[in-house]
Design an enzyme around this catalytic site. Sequence first.
Site, PDB file in Angstrom:
ATOM      1  N   THR A  34       0.912  -1.297   0.085  1.00  0.00           N
ATOM      2  CA  THR A  34       0.005   0.337   0.192  1.00  0.00           C
ATOM      3  C   THR A  34       0.798   1.288  -0.030  1.00  0.00           C
ATOM      4  O   THR A  34       2.024   1.265   0.351  1.00  0.00           O
ATOM      5  CB  THR A  34      -1.065  -0.083   1.154  1.00  0.00           C
ATOM      6  OG1 THR A  34      -1.864   1.294   1.098  1.00  0.00           O
ATOM      7  CG2 THR A  34      -0.327   0.103   2.580  1.00  0.00           C
ATOM      8  N   ARG A  35       0.468   2.322  -0.748  1.00  0.00           N
ATOM      9  CA  ARG A  35       0.962   3.722  -0.449  1.00  0.00           C
ATOM     10  C   ARG A  35      -0.177   4.440  -0.113  1.00  0.00           C
ATOM     11  O   ARG A  35      -0.002   6.064  -0.193  1.00  0.00           O
ATOM     12  CB  ARG A  35       1.379   4.071  -1.789  1.00  0.00           C
ATOM     13  CG  ARG A  35       0.361   4.423  -2.892  1.00  0.00           C
ATOM     14  CD  ARG A  35       1.212   4.965  -4.135  1.00  0.00           C
ATOM     15  NE  ARG A  35       0.316   5.534  -4.763  1.00  0.00           N
ATOM     16  CZ  ARG A  35      -0.096   4.817  -6.022  1.00  0.00           C
ATOM     17  NH1 ARG A  35       0.267   3.734  -6.539  1.00  0.00           N
ATOM     18  NH2 ARG A  35      -1.224   5.435  -6.995  1.00  0.00           N
ATOM     19  N   HIS A  60      -8.425   2.230   3.734  1.00  0.00           N
ATOM     20  CA  HIS A  60      -9.857   2.488   3.427  1.00  0.00           C
ATOM     21  C   HIS A  60     -10.451   1.115   4.064  1.00  0.00           C
ATOM     22  O   HIS A  60      -9.874   0.306   4.288  1.00  0.00           O
ATOM     23  CB  HIS A  60     -10.109   2.376   2.298  1.00  0.00           C
ATOM     24  CG  HIS A  60      -9.869   3.700   1.047  1.00  0.00           C
ATOM     25  ND1 HIS A  60     -10.656   4.154   0.243  1.00  0.00           N
ATOM     26  CD2 HIS A  60      -8.955   4.509   1.503  1.00  0.00           C
ATOM     27  CE1 HIS A  60      -9.955   5.283  -0.373  1.00  0.00           C
ATOM     28  NE2 HIS A  60      -9.130   5.437   0.665  1.00  0.00           N
ATOM     29  N   HIS A 101     -10.031  -1.685   1.929  1.00  0.00           N
ATOM     30  CA  HIS A 101      -8.821  -2.389   2.136  1.00  0.00           C
ATOM     31  C   HIS A 101      -8.705  -3.341   3.172  1.00  0.00           C
ATOM     32  O   HIS A 101      -8.241  -4.540   3.114  1.00  0.00           O
ATOM     33  CB  HIS A 101      -7.796  -1.476   2.322  1.00  0.00           C
ATOM     34  CG  HIS A 101      -7.521  -0.516   0.959  1.00  0.00           C
ATOM     35  ND1 HIS A 101      -7.132   0.664   1.138  1.00  0.00           N
ATOM     36  CD2 HIS A 101      -7.917  -0.707  -0.324  1.00  0.00           C
ATOM     37  CE1 HIS A 101      -6.913   1.253  -0.028  1.00  0.00           C
ATOM     38  NE2 HIS A 101      -7.545   0.490  -0.970  1.00  0.00           N
ATOM     39  N   ARG A 106      -6.968  -4.095  -8.327  1.00  0.00           N
ATOM     40  CA  ARG A 106      -7.417  -3.201  -9.324  1.00  0.00           C
ATOM     41  C   ARG A 106      -6.103  -2.094  -9.409  1.00  0.00           C
ATOM     42  O   ARG A 106      -5.825  -1.470  -8.675  1.00  0.00           O
ATOM     43  CB  ARG A 106      -8.837  -2.748  -9.174  1.00  0.00           C
ATOM     44  CG  ARG A 106      -9.235  -1.868 -10.645  1.00  0.00           C
ATOM     45  CD  ARG A 106     -10.579  -1.280 -10.417  1.00  0.00           C
ATOM     46  NE  ARG A 106     -11.117  -0.808 -11.607  1.00  0.00           N
ATOM     47  CZ  ARG A 106     -10.853   0.521 -11.908  1.00  0.00           C
ATOM     48  NH1 ARG A 106      -9.850   1.200 -11.151  1.00  0.00           N
ATOM     49  NH2 ARG A 106     -11.314   0.970 -13.017  1.00  0.00           N
TER      50      ARG A 106
END
Length: 380
Positions: free
Chosen positions: A190-191, A195, A198, A284
């Site tokens: 992740t960057r 959320h 997530h 995605r």
Amino acid sequence: MSEENSIKPHGGKLVNRITKADPVGLDSITITEDLANDVENIADGIFSPLEGFLGQQDFENVVSKGRLTNGLAWTIPTVLDVDQETATKLKESGDVLLKNPEGIGVAILHVEETFTFDKENTSKGVYGTTDSSHPGVAKTLSMKDYLVGGKIDYIQRPEETEIRKYRLSPTQTREAFAKAGWKTIVAFQTRNPPHVAHEMLQKTSITTRDGVFVNPIIGKKKSGDFVDEVIVKCYETMIKHYYPENRCKLGTLHTEMKYAGPKEAIHHAIMRQNYGCTHIIIGRDHAGVGNFYDPFAAQKIFNDYPELEISPVFFPAFFYCRKCLTYTNPKACPHDDDAKEQISGTKLREMIQNGQAPSEFILRPEVSKVILDSSHPFVD
């Protein structure tokens, strides 16, 4: 950790280039903080099987074929660029001390060769485009004209800082997974702050696996991305409030985002295989930027690398559906966009800059508070 319980590092063994070599008398050059991080990543085996900066044959093979000359998968060139004058000096001197921006000599580079490279061809090979609005292409086109190949010996780590406290080597992660009793570990790259979608994606992934290794990228990012400190604090908060004990491990990966889409997805998988993860979530538009890549290109590219020991876990976009009353995805939800709790990155930034908390179906309230309490949540 017993070998039968661990996934093999990429190339068969973890590289270790940590030494106590004496740099006295060596000429030195100063490298960027991100490059200093990558030198440390080489030394710790995060970039196994690399032992240093790519030589010309390996570099050209990576650009054209996404593999080293020995056939091993490698998709992102790891290189040191210098100007012509420095290249000439390095070729004559043989060894050189690499200093980070604070002036600390972190590694000795054993110079094996210097060579020029085609920047447009490199951009096309790695990023699939020569459009300078792509941040990776812009960086490539701005590089100096010569590359230096050679192995490194790592001699001095930088001072410990708050942002480095979660940095882990593959030896440390493998020991941590063994101590936790995990044999199947899914990595989450992740960057961004988490959320809720997530979080649900991670929890869905570990329903049939032992644990999740949340591994945020710490390093240079593009304007508008979240700053590193906010990302880490958000994950600390999410794990504290919403994860059962011994199911999630947080560790930071200190390297620069390349935004190379599918090629970077493979690079991300290789690093997590070295950490000891058995699976990696590929969602995605993984590592994408703008509209440069097909949303599922980062999933399709794994067909070209079937030999990787780490297994990708593919997910479409996750969202909360007010009609389904659950977090779901387009494969399982028949409802139109009006029923879906979704928000664009641009809209999220606008809300935060205006002091507004997004819906609790987008961000956990505790995570929203961390972001809203930050005086500087975004990269300029």
